[in-house]
Write a protein that holds these residues in place. Structure first.
Motif, PDB file in Angstrom:
ATOM      1  N   UNK A 140      34.752  47.654  45.502  1.00  0.00           N
ATOM      2  CA  UNK A 140      34.970  47.864  44.075  1.00  0.00           C
ATOM      3  C   UNK A 140      36.050  48.928  43.894  1.00  0.00           C
ATOM      4  N   UNK A 141      36.658  48.932  42.710  1.00  0.00           N
ATOM      5  CA  UNK A 141      37.735  49.890  42.451  1.00  0.00           C
ATOM      6  C   UNK A 141      37.265  51.332  42.628  1.00  0.00           C
ATOM      7  N   UNK A 142      36.093  51.654  42.110  1.00  0.00           N
ATOM      8  CA  UNK A 142      35.583  53.026  42.211  1.00  0.00           C
ATOM      9  C   UNK A 142      35.282  53.409  43.654  1.00  0.00           C
ATOM     10  N   UNK A 143      34.701  52.480  44.409  1.00  0.00           N
ATOM     11  CA  UNK A 143      34.389  52.760  45.809  1.00  0.00           C
ATOM     12  C   UNK A 143      35.658  52.951  46.630  1.00  0.00           C
ATOM     13  N   UNK A 144      36.669  52.134  46.357  1.00  0.00           N
ATOM     14  CA  UNK A 144      37.935  52.278  47.080  1.00  0.00           C
ATOM     15  C   UNK A 144      38.610  53.599  46.736  1.00  0.00           C
ATOM     16  N   UNK A 145      38.522  53.991  45.481  1.00  0.00           N
ATOM     17  CA  UNK A 145      39.107  55.277  45.073  1.00  0.00           C
ATOM     18  C   UNK A 145      38.393  56.443  45.755  1.00  0.00           C
TER      19      UNK A 145
END
Length: 359
Positions: A140-145
């Motif tokens: 997910x975008x948040x996890x990758x960030x």
């Protein structure tokens, strides 16, 4: 100096976190380890991971290729007739590039030991230290960030971000979220792993350029067979485009270079069949004014040590993707390259500098 023995062993090392790309998810790093013994007692090492979705090889096929085809052809031969050995390696068996690479590594390890030189010096010795990027898996975008921020905190200033698994808008949101967390000083490379078609790739990269996301390069945006599509993307965007899965052999590299279908080439020993062929790919690229990166599959420090020695030997290799051992929960190699954050150094020992592999 005759080659007396060529042994193979199976290994399996768990990753501390699953590695996710557009092509696959890896939880355990499996490999065939090669041990070559020469009559003067010199021992050389090599490694071949099975990467079915890229090279088409499994553990069993790698093992069979080495034991049933390569071993009978080179055991008993003189190591110093290495041009003959490499010709045998690359003509007796088509494809099977990882199996060839493992034996190629062992040959080079033995040769450099015989000359009492670290392998990177035996091959040319252009530099003594490397810096690797670190890969952000698809999530997910948040996890990758969050992952990107954690890697930056550990000192990595170049991140290789995996994309291409979902739709373009989702990928762009991922990059935007990562930029929010790490800012714009950190270098970002994208690897689509063949996940886009050419029109989609041009649209996605163009939008990221318009948004000012500051992407250094995009690796293999289109399917490996689509050289025309790769060229369309290269010609259609300002961002550098790197060929990866479409370049296994020197002949394939030459086709990409002649048609100017990519700005950069990613060389992997597991695709090229080892250092012998990888040198040819880099030489072709250098003549054409195209820089190379040396990357890897999910390998232990054994395979990465060989790749790093090759990468350090040549001026035209300017980018390094050697983070795989940092993803592993265990280390089966004694000796070899050493990591200090993003920096990689070489042991002051001949050959690969590997003392032992726990097989």
């Amino acid at each position: 100096m005759k080659i007396l023995q060529l042994e193979t062993f199976r290994t399996a090392v768990p990753l501390h976190t699953p590695f996710k790309t557009a092509l696959r998810t890896v939880k355990v790093a499996e490999a065939i380890v090669v041990k070559m013994t020469c009559e003067n007692g010199i021992v050389g090492w090599g490694e071949a991971p099975p990467t079915v979705v890229i090279t088409g090889e499994s553990l069993s096929s790698i093992e069979w290729s080495i034991q049933q085809v390569i071993k009978p052809a080179i055991v008993g031969e003189d190591l110093l007739n290495f041009e003959y050995l490499f010709q045998q390696l690359h003509t007796l068996l088509v494809r099977n590039s990882s199996a060839k690479a493992a034996v190629d590594m062992a040959i080079y390890d033995c040769l450099a030991q015989q000359c009492d030189l670290p392998l990177y010096q035996f091959l040319g010795g252009y530099r003594k230290e490397l810096e690797t990027d670190y890969t952000v898996s698809v999530n997910s975008a948040l996890e990758m960030a969050e992952d990107a921020a954690a890697y930056v905190k550990k000192g990595f200033d170049v991140l290789k971000v995996k994309v291409g698994k979902d739709d373009i808008e989702t990928d762009i949101k991922r990059i935007q979220e990562i930029r929010k967390r790490i800012g714009y000083e950190i270098n970002i490379r994208l690897d689509a792993n063949q996940g886009w078609e050419s029109k989609a790739a041009i649209k996605a990269i163009g939008k990221m350029e318009d948004l000012g996301l500051n992407i250094e390069l995009v690796e293999q945006p289109v399917p490996a067979h689509d050289i025309e599509g790769l060229k369309r993307v290269t010609d259609g965007v300002d961002t550098l485009i790197m060929a990866d899965e479409c370049v296994f052999t020197p002949h394939q590299a030459l086709e990409v270079l002649k048609t100017r279908s990519a700005d950069l080439i990613n060389i992997k020993l597991m695709k090229a069949g080892g250092i012998y062929q990888a040198q040819k790919i880099n030489d072709f690229a250098e003549v054409c004014g195209v820089e190379c990166m040396v990357g890897s599959m999910i390998e232990t420090r054994l395979g990465i040590t060989a790749a790093a020695h090759f990468a350090a030997s040549r001026k035209n290799i300017t980018r390094f993707d050697f983070d795989a051992p940092l993803m592993l929960a265990e280390d089966i190699v004694v000796g070899g390259i050493t990591y200090k954050g993003r920096k990689i150094t070489f042991p002051a020992k001949p050959g690969l500098g590997i003392d032992k592999v726990k097989v």
